[in-house]
Motif scaffolding. Sequence first.
Motif, PDB file in Angstrom:
ATOM      1  N   VAL A 162     -16.051  87.316  74.740  1.00 58.63           N
ATOM      2  CA  VAL A 162     -16.184  86.021  75.258  1.00 58.63           C
ATOM      3  C   VAL A 162     -17.020  85.842  76.613  1.00 58.63           C
ATOM      4  O   VAL A 162     -17.278  86.908  77.040  1.00 58.63           O
ATOM      5  N   PHE A 163     -17.579  85.028  76.887  1.00 64.34           N
ATOM      6  CA  PHE A 163     -18.278  84.530  78.191  1.00 64.34           C
ATOM      7  C   PHE A 163     -17.510  84.226  79.462  1.00 64.34           C
ATOM      8  O   PHE A 163     -16.357  83.751  78.984  1.00 64.34           O
ATOM      9  N   GLY A 213     -16.720  80.808  77.244  1.00 68.10           N
ATOM     10  CA  GLY A 213     -17.312  80.493  75.739  1.00 68.10           C
ATOM     11  C   GLY A 213     -17.095  81.790  74.944  1.00 68.10           C
ATOM     12  O   GLY A 213     -16.804  82.792  75.312  1.00 68.10           O
ATOM     13  N   PHE A 214     -17.328  81.456  73.542  1.00 70.73           N
ATOM     14  CA  PHE A 214     -17.157  82.517  72.602  1.00 70.73           C
ATOM     15  C   PHE A 214     -18.444  83.203  72.142  1.00 70.73           C
ATOM     16  O   PHE A 214     -19.627  82.256  71.755  1.00 70.73           O
ATOM     17  N   HIS A 215     -18.583  84.346  71.963  1.00 70.47           N
ATOM     18  CA  HIS A 215     -19.815  84.966  71.599  1.00 70.47           C
ATOM     19  C   HIS A 215     -19.703  85.603  70.434  1.00 70.47           C
ATOM     20  O   HIS A 215     -20.439  85.274  69.473  1.00 70.47           O
ATOM     21  N   HIS A 216     -18.979  86.399  70.028  1.00 70.12           N
ATOM     22  CA  HIS A 216     -18.636  87.078  68.783  1.00 70.12           C
ATOM     23  C   HIS A 216     -17.114  87.550  68.604  1.00 70.12           C
ATOM     24  O   HIS A 216     -16.561  87.892  69.527  1.00 70.12           O
ATOM     25  N   GLY A 217     -16.881  87.672  67.150  1.00 70.79           N
ATOM     26  CA  GLY A 217     -15.586  88.098  66.762  1.00 70.79           C
ATOM     27  C   GLY A 217     -16.167  89.295  65.787  1.00 70.79           C
ATOM     28  O   GLY A 217     -17.038  89.556  65.282  1.00 70.79           O
ATOM     29  N   ASN A 306     -24.936  81.250  75.934  1.00 74.56           N
ATOM     30  CA  ASN A 306     -23.747  80.499  76.010  1.00 74.56           C
ATOM     31  C   ASN A 306     -24.136  79.363  75.469  1.00 74.56           C
ATOM     32  O   ASN A 306     -24.519  78.290  76.470  1.00 74.56           O
ATOM     33  N   TYR A 307     -24.172  78.727  74.125  1.00 75.83           N
ATOM     34  CA  TYR A 307     -24.449  77.248  73.720  1.00 75.83           C
ATOM     35  C   TYR A 307     -23.240  76.457  74.269  1.00 75.83           C
ATOM     36  O   TYR A 307     -23.675  75.103  74.270  1.00 75.83           O
ATOM     37  N   GLU A 308     -22.127  76.965  74.517  1.00 75.94           N
ATOM     38  CA  GLU A 308     -21.076  76.096  74.814  1.00 75.94           C
ATOM     39  C   GLU A 308     -21.473  75.709  76.274  1.00 75.94           C
ATOM     40  O   GLU A 308     -20.790  74.280  76.560  1.00 75.94           O
TER      41      GLU A 308
END
Length: 324
Positions: A162-163, A213-217, A306-308
Motif C-alpha cells: 500500500v501507499f 492507496g493500494f499498489h498491489h496484491g 498512486n492513482y488514488e
Amino acid sequence: MPVLGPLSFTLEVPSLDEGVRFYTDAGLVGDVAKGEGGDIARLRCPGQDRDSIVLLGGFPRKRLHHISLRADGLDDMATLAAEHGGEVVAAPDGFEDNGLWVEDPHGMLIHLSERPADPELEAAAPFQVNAPGLTVRKRRSAMLPGASYAPAKPLRLGHILVFSPDVPASVAFMTDALGMGLADRAQDIIAFCCARRDSDHHVVAFAKSPGVGFHHGSFMVSDPDEVGRGGRALLAKAKLGDWGFGRHTIGSNFFHYIQDPWGSWFEYYSDMDHIDDYALWTPTNYEMSDSLANWGPEVPHDFVHNYETDPEPFQAVRKEPVTA
C-alpha cells in the motif's frame, strides 16, 4: 498480540464486471452478490474457503477500502493502536462487527481477526536447476510443450503493498501497535513488514506517496516458470501494462506484475525469503537501486504512481502485448 499473516484486501471499484473478469483471468474464483447495500464480489484462491479479494462496485473510481490481517491478542492491539497514533473504529457499513477495526495514523483502515491458520499447502515438485558442477536433472527435459500446462493457479495471497505519505510512521504503527517486524527497507521510500514467526519476507509493505492507496496484491504460484507463464497469459487478456519477468533483491522472489483496470497491479510470485523467527533476522537498509529489482525489464513509468491521489482517475489504454 501480533499480526500472523495476510487475509485479504478490499477495494472500491467503478466496474464490478471488469474487476471480476480481471481476477478470474488471473486464476481466482468467486461470485457476485447484488443487494440493497450495493454490489459486492468475493474472490478466493482455488481450494481456499475464504476471500482473498473483495470488490465493492458502483464507485466513481478505484480506492483502497481496507486490508484484513490474521492476528491474535486483539484487546492488547486495541490499546496499543490508540497509544501509537491509531484509532479503534466501528465496522464500516456492510461489514460484520467482528474482530478489531482500526485506522492507522494516516487513516488506512485495517481489519484484524482471530481465525485459524490456513491448511498447509501440499508440497510441490522441486524446481530443479542444472548448475555448473551440480547436475541434478538428468535424462529428461525440464520443459513440456507450452500447451501441456494448465493456467496459473494462485495458491494464496502472500502480501499486500500500500501507499503511505510517511513510510517510517506506517512501519512504526505496524511494529509497535500490531506486533509486526521490519524485514527490510530502502531508505524512507519503501519498507517491508513481516510477522514475527513463520512468515514470508513481507506480509504488508509500504511505498511513499502523497496519500494512502493500494499498489498491489501478490499471489504465490508453484515455481518461477508459472510466474512467467501466468504473467504472459494474464497480460494477453488484460492488454494493459506489465513489469516482469524479474527477480527482486528485497525478498528474493521471482515476479511478474500485471496492471489491473484501475492502474494498480497484480503480482505472481515464487521463491520468497522466509523468516521463521524474527529474533534471528537482521533488517537491511538497501540503496534505492535495489529497492525494486535485482534484475528485470525497465520499470514502467507509472509503476509506483498512486492513482488514488490523482485528480483524474487512471485511464485504461488497451494494447496488444508483444509475443515471443
